[in-house]
Design a protein around this motif. Structure first.
Motif, PDB file in Angstrom:
ATOM      1  N   PHE A 120       0.806  -1.220   0.000  1.00 58.39           N
ATOM      2  CA  PHE A 120       0.000   0.000   0.000  1.00 58.39           C
ATOM      3  C   PHE A 120       0.845   1.278   0.000  1.00 58.39           C
ATOM      4  CE2 PHE A 120      -2.953  -3.185   1.306  1.00 58.39           C
ATOM      5  CZ  PHE A 120      -4.216  -2.739   0.934  1.00 58.39           C
ATOM      6  N   LEU A 121       2.161   1.136  -0.062  1.00 58.02           N
ATOM      7  CA  LEU A 121       3.014   2.316   0.042  1.00 58.02           C
ATOM      8  C   LEU A 121       2.841   3.280  -1.120  1.00 58.02           C
ATOM      9  CD1 LEU A 121       6.364   0.744   1.325  1.00 58.02           C
ATOM     10  CD2 LEU A 121       4.747   2.158   2.620  1.00 58.02           C
ATOM     11  N   TYR A 136      -6.768   2.672   4.674  1.00 52.36           N
ATOM     12  CA  TYR A 136      -6.154   1.339   4.738  1.00 52.36           C
ATOM     13  C   TYR A 136      -4.727   1.409   5.260  1.00 52.36           C
ATOM     14  CZ  TYR A 136     -10.134  -0.048   1.809  1.00 52.36           C
ATOM     15  OH  TYR A 136     -11.389  -0.280   1.324  1.00 52.36           O
ATOM     16  N   ILE A 137      -3.998   2.457   4.909  1.00 58.76           N
ATOM     17  CA  ILE A 137      -2.648   2.631   5.446  1.00 58.76           C
ATOM     18  C   ILE A 137      -2.705   2.738   6.964  1.00 58.76           C
ATOM     19  CG2 ILE A 137      -0.744   4.295   5.662  1.00 58.76           C
ATOM     20  CD1 ILE A 137      -0.948   4.796   2.670  1.00 58.76           C
ATOM     21  N   LYS A 158      -0.671  -0.216   8.906  1.00 60.00           N
ATOM     22  CA  LYS A 158       0.744   0.127   9.094  1.00 60.00           C
ATOM     23  C   LYS A 158       1.350  -0.475  10.367  1.00 60.00           C
ATOM     24  CE  LYS A 158      -0.073   4.869  10.789  1.00 60.00           C
ATOM     25  NZ  LYS A 158       0.212   6.288  10.453  1.00 60.00           N
ATOM     26  N   GLU A 159       0.522  -0.871  11.332  1.00 66.25           N
ATOM     27  CA  GLU A 159       1.056  -1.530  12.523  1.00 66.25           C
ATOM     28  C   GLU A 159       1.101  -3.044  12.350  1.00 66.25           C
ATOM     29  OE1 GLU A 159      -0.977  -0.317  16.018  1.00 66.25           O
ATOM     30  OE2 GLU A 159      -0.465   1.807  15.775  1.00 66.25           O
ATOM     31  N   VAL A 190       2.012  10.905   1.566  1.00 74.62           N
ATOM     32  CA  VAL A 190       3.322  10.832   2.218  1.00 74.62           C
ATOM     33  C   VAL A 190       3.382  11.801   3.397  1.00 74.62           C
ATOM     34  CG1 VAL A 190       5.807  11.207   1.928  1.00 74.62           C
ATOM     35  CG2 VAL A 190       4.514  10.035   0.139  1.00 74.62           C
ATOM     36  N   LYS A 191       2.875  13.015   3.207  1.00 75.30           N
ATOM     37  CA  LYS A 191       2.893  14.010   4.275  1.00 75.30           C
ATOM     38  C   LYS A 191       2.016  13.591   5.446  1.00 75.30           C
ATOM     39  CE  LYS A 191       2.792  18.408   3.367  1.00 75.30           C
ATOM     40  NZ  LYS A 191       2.381  19.717   2.816  1.00 75.30           N
ATOM     41  N   ASN A 192       0.954  12.820   5.157  1.00 74.95           N
ATOM     42  CA  ASN A 192       0.045  12.394   6.217  1.00 74.95           C
ATOM     43  C   ASN A 192       0.590  11.210   7.016  1.00 74.95           C
ATOM     44  OD1 ASN A 192      -2.380  12.963   7.533  1.00 74.95           O
ATOM     45  ND2 ASN A 192      -3.457  11.300   6.504  1.00 74.95           N
ATOM     46  N   HIS A 193       1.609  10.526   6.448  1.00 78.72           N
ATOM     47  CA  HIS A 193       2.194   9.372   7.134  1.00 78.72           C
ATOM     48  C   HIS A 193       3.720   9.459   7.098  1.00 78.72           C
ATOM     49  CE1 HIS A 193      -1.762   7.409   7.233  1.00 78.72           C
ATOM     50  NE2 HIS A 193      -1.907   7.865   6.005  1.00 78.72           N
TER      51      HIS A 193
END
Length: 280
Positions: free
Chosen positions: A140-141, A178-179, A183-184, A221-224
């Motif tokens: 999902f990256l 979904y990220i 992500k954990e 990207v900025k949000n994660h």
């Protein structure tokens, strides 16, 4: 043991195709379900249409037009199901999706999102069959690896704070969500069947965001930031791969017959322009 309830959330904004979406929700073979329609500020004609669907709908929510993320969050807050299944008003599921998705979520706690193959169609019929890749966070990256209309646990929605409402990421809310879920830990599982029908229409969300992918990815990207710092090697590799593709496309275009012919035709005019400019 009682079957866990599925809350099917259908968001609608001025869409008469909601009739088909509600029918597909009502026709799910999984019996323990509720159907919630949230009207995101539709006109009076669509409001009346939604009201006439109440026999197949457990709850109708109306709000001013606030966008899909807020509409989904508001509807999920009012839901009573353990599992959530989102559905846009212009799409529909095959009748067995909910039953098969619930089975997978019960069987394997590692599965956080259940998705499937999709038939993309328009007014002329089937366009193609799309298969999302699914998988863990690595998948999902750089793109969404699950359909926007998928099933997940309400507890995971609560854990991550629901859908992002503030960032201007129209059409990328699902990817961002979904990220946050994956992500954990956990993965998205893809049912190996065509159980979803996605309508491609001029002016729909997918059409509107097609030319904004770079901007939207930047916002993701900025949000994660911590996620992409952790995967910085993969991020750099992805960006260089995009640059290489752009360079190859530029070279193909410049070496094409049409481009070369156009260059020869325009060359005298460019020379004349330089001459006149130097005389000034």
């Amino acid at each position: 043991m009682k079957n866990p309830k599925v809350s099917i959330i259908i968001t609608c904004y001025n869409d008469p195709d909601i009739i088909k979406a509600v029918e597909s929700a009502a026709n799910q073979t999984y019996s323990s379900k509720e159907i919630i329609v949230i009207d995101d500020g539709s006109n009076d004609e669509i409001k009346d249409l939604i009201a006439n669907l109440k026999e197949n709908v457990d709850l109708i929510i109306t709000q001013e037009n606030k966008g899909q993320s807020k509409a989904r969050n508001n509807a999920i807050k009012s839901s009573s199901g353990e599992f959530i299944l989102n559905l846009d008003s212009d799409d529909y599921f095959e009748s067995s999706f909910a039953e098969k998705a619930v089975k997978k979520l019960i069987e394997n706690k590692d599965y956080k999102v259940i998705t499937c193959k999709a038939r993309r169609f328009d007014k002329n019929g089937t366009i193609d069959i799309f298969t999302p890749s699914g998988g863990r966070i690595d998948s999902f990256l750089f793109s969404n690896a699950a359909l926007g209309s998928s099933m997940f646990r309400k507890i995971d929605w609560e854990r991550v704070g629901g859908y992002e409402e503030e960032l201007p990421i129209l059409g990328f809310e699902d990817w961002d969500f979904y990220i946050k879920i994956l992500k954990e830990a956990g993965s998205a599982f893809v049912l190996n069947e065509v159980l979803f029908n996605y309508q491609v229409r001029p002016g729909n969300t997918t059409s509107r965001i097609r030319n904004q992918r770079v901007t939207k990815f930047k916002l993701i990207v900025k949000n994660h930031p911590e996620l992409y710092r952790e995967h910085h090697v993969a991020l750099v590799g992805h960006l260089f791969k995009r640059l290489k593709r752009a360079e190859e496309e530029k070279n193909r275009r410049e070496n094409s017959f049409d481009y070369q012919l156009g260059n020869k035709i325009l060359m005298p005019f460019r020379s004349l322009k330089r001459i006149l400019w130097n005389k000034k």
